[in-house]
Design a protein around this motif. Sequence first.
Motif, PDB file in Angstrom:
ATOM      1  N   ARG B 316       4.997  16.189 -18.174  1.00 31.25           N
ATOM      2  CA  ARG B 316       4.761  17.528 -18.034  1.00 31.25           C
ATOM      3  C   ARG B 316       3.503  18.421 -18.576  1.00 31.25           C
ATOM      4  O   ARG B 316       3.199  19.053 -17.933  1.00 31.25           O
ATOM      5  N   ILE B 320       1.143  20.702 -16.580  1.00 31.60           N
ATOM      6  CA  ILE B 320       0.315  21.932 -16.457  1.00 31.60           C
ATOM      7  C   ILE B 320      -1.081  22.203 -16.761  1.00 31.60           C
ATOM      8  O   ILE B 320      -1.338  22.720 -16.407  1.00 31.60           O
ATOM      9  N   ARG B 321      -1.307  21.078 -18.505  1.00 28.09           N
ATOM     10  CA  ARG B 321      -2.597  21.157 -18.458  1.00 28.09           C
ATOM     11  C   ARG B 321      -3.636  20.823 -17.342  1.00 28.09           C
ATOM     12  O   ARG B 321      -4.650  22.126 -17.343  1.00 28.09           O
ATOM     13  N   LYS B 322      -3.580  20.362 -16.046  1.00 28.97           N
ATOM     14  CA  LYS B 322      -3.590  20.247 -15.032  1.00 28.97           C
ATOM     15  C   LYS B 322      -4.352  21.480 -13.863  1.00 28.97           C
ATOM     16  O   LYS B 322      -5.101  21.699 -13.497  1.00 28.97           O
ATOM     17  N   ALA B 323      -3.136  21.788 -14.024  1.00 28.73           N
ATOM     18  CA  ALA B 323      -2.762  22.605 -13.435  1.00 28.73           C
ATOM     19  C   ALA B 323      -3.207  23.539 -13.673  1.00 28.73           C
ATOM     20  O   ALA B 323      -3.966  24.537 -12.701  1.00 28.73           O
ATOM     21  N   LYS B 328      -9.978  15.856 -15.401  1.00 26.63           N
ATOM     22  CA  LYS B 328      -9.762  14.374 -15.526  1.00 26.63           C
ATOM     23  C   LYS B 328     -10.004  13.400 -16.896  1.00 26.63           C
ATOM     24  O   LYS B 328      -9.615  13.394 -17.947  1.00 26.63           O
ATOM     25  N   ARG B 400      -1.287  11.991 -11.309  1.00 29.35           N
ATOM     26  CA  ARG B 400      -1.240  13.748 -10.574  1.00 29.35           C
ATOM     27  C   ARG B 400      -0.346  15.000 -10.195  1.00 29.35           C
ATOM     28  O   ARG B 400       0.757  14.416 -11.173  1.00 29.35           O
ATOM     29  N   PRO B 401      -0.889  16.108 -10.883  1.00 32.59           N
ATOM     30  CA  PRO B 401      -0.061  17.381 -11.498  1.00 32.59           C
ATOM     31  C   PRO B 401       0.800  17.221 -11.027  1.00 32.59           C
ATOM     32  O   PRO B 401       1.462  18.054 -11.634  1.00 32.59           O
ATOM     33  N   ILE B 402       0.891  17.382  -9.328  1.00 34.57           N
ATOM     34  CA  ILE B 402       2.101  17.954  -8.465  1.00 34.57           C
ATOM     35  C   ILE B 402       3.200  17.227  -9.439  1.00 34.57           C
ATOM     36  O   ILE B 402       4.595  17.111  -9.732  1.00 34.57           O
ATOM     37  N   LEU B 405       4.248  17.450 -12.848  1.00 36.34           N
ATOM     38  CA  LEU B 405       5.030  19.315 -13.084  1.00 36.34           C
ATOM     39  C   LEU B 405       6.411  18.199 -13.026  1.00 36.34           C
ATOM     40  O   LEU B 405       7.593  19.485 -13.386  1.00 36.34           O
ATOM     41  N   ARG B 406       6.370  17.673 -12.080  1.00 33.34           N
ATOM     42  CA  ARG B 406       7.921  17.391 -11.805  1.00 33.34           C
ATOM     43  C   ARG B 406       8.780  17.105 -12.709  1.00 33.34           C
ATOM     44  O   ARG B 406       9.798  16.581 -12.988  1.00 33.34           O
TER      45      ARG B 406
END
Lengths: 237, 408
Positions: B316, B320-323, B328, B400-402, B405-406
Amino acid sequence: MSDHLVIDVRGAVKKYGTGQASIYALDGVDLQIKSGEYVAIMGPSGSGKSTLMNIMGALDNMTSGKYFLDGIEISSMDENALSIVRGRKIGFIFQSFNLIPRTTALANVELPMAYQGIKSAERKMRALKALEVVGLSDRVDHEPTELSGGQQQRVAVARALATRPALLLADEPTGALDSKSTHDLLDLFDQINAAGRTVIVITHEADVADRAKRVIRMRDGKVVSDTMNDRRAGART
Amino acid sequence: MSILEIIRFAFRGLSINRLRTALTTLGIMIGVSSVIILIAVGNGSAKSIQSSLDRLGTNSIQVRSNAGGFGGQRARASTANVKPLTILDAVALSDPKQAPHVKQAAPIANSNNTVCSFSTSTSTPSTFSGTWPSYFEASNAKVSKGTYFTTEDVNQSRRVAVIGQTTATELFGTDNPLNQTIRCGGIPFTVIGITEAKGSQGFQDGDSLFLAPITAVENSLTGYQALSSIIVEATSSTTTDLAQTEIQTILDARHKVKNANSRDYRLFNQASLLATSSSNSQVFTVLLGAVAAISLLVGGIGITNIMLVTVIERTREIGIRKAIGAPKGAILTQFLIEATILSLVGGLMGVAGGFIGSQFTIIGVKPVIVPASVFLAFGVSVLIGLFFGGYPASRAASLRPIEALRHE
């Protein structure tokens, strides 16, 4: 409000699965949002509003369609380029705050700027400024677990603001907050929007949507209505 | 995004779960220190074998004539061409110009089955030799009581003798043998020295020994015939091969040997014994090193394991960091650095542990650290961090950020 388009989505389709079992989360969405707008996107769960939010936030890609963010076409970018776009153009606010655990409020706000390569001194200055805007100047050294939900969400807003993004993208920002905190946060959004920043709020709560100037309703992956919030707009002007 | 910043993130990441970090580091530490210690033990045992061989006189080379009957079929068939070893051969071998790697040489005239007696006791020394004083050093025979005989004694053909402890006990019991006169083959010799106990050498009792000036033995017992052998001492255990070549060159010239197959003498040295023992201890060291390498590998797998757990646990956070804009590369680097810090710190502690552990005597061996093993173990541990940390790190970076995050 200028005529510059921050969001320009054309014919967005997002399909999950293949063949008979495939589901269209977005089924041909066209959406234009101008700089300085305050937009609420509403709809029941499964309406595709979260998928739209993920695409607008460059977190997910479309099956087909085109997307221009702040004039740049990003529907064809790879993941690495997208992460840079996210860092520079978008400020995210999530339902569950998504602060980095065991990290102070200040460091959380500084983090996106750190990934952009902004120098430490400037970063700190901008982070402190953003925390001041959200009214948390006295909480900069607190870790997320030492803050209330409303305070955590305000740290998230500060983090989103500090990078000076083209747009603020909030996904159910009040979903985990009590009514007092909700009220404070919405006041903050008003204030941010009044300062000229584009704000997009995804929500299913009517009173949250009421604060926006434009309300877009979705159902089954399509935009079903797109209205200016006359009552509110009238109240302001 | 500067690398320093990423290193700071990595340290922060590691400090979140200190106990886990410490245990993972411990795994690498044990691996590295056991490589260093076990190789040091192997090396130490090789060193101790070498030094005990040195004590036996590994520098010494024996030259034996084929005339003596030890020569085997080929030598016996050509007895006519055999020239015996002489005192002059021994003198030639002592020449530092012709044989720079020969420290000294001593001729040996043996008298077999010579019975010695003192009052009613008798003894038959298994080695009864007339020789030069240089023999003592060449064969590592040390006098513990009394004195050595001297060149003067040789020149004067004095009937003095240095005897071994077995011989002394057989003749004198617990009495002091020094300055007593014994009769060997009917000839009186005065005992002037007793050698240090040497222990058995092969089938022979090294302490059943009678040594006297060669002139005295030849005069009275063996006559001026051929020498039994010449003992040669090389300058060091590493130069025995060179010394051997020099001996062959000198003796080939003196004995007019035309090719190496028709030599009328043979050389015996302990270098071959040394080679065997050092190859044995090499096998030992390799085995120990392999065992240690396995523990280092296990430590490396420990790093992979813990990094995988960390990545899953922090999915998670990675999202967050990627969002919020982490590329990468930054995520990959952060997790690689975390893994490398684990192995680097573990490696350094392992080197320290290796040095400390090597101070103790382990299974009777004093470990001797091989510097190369320190660099090897440390280098390998760092590489292990990069290699075994690489997979979890790339998994973290390509989340993948999506989806991240989930993740709950």
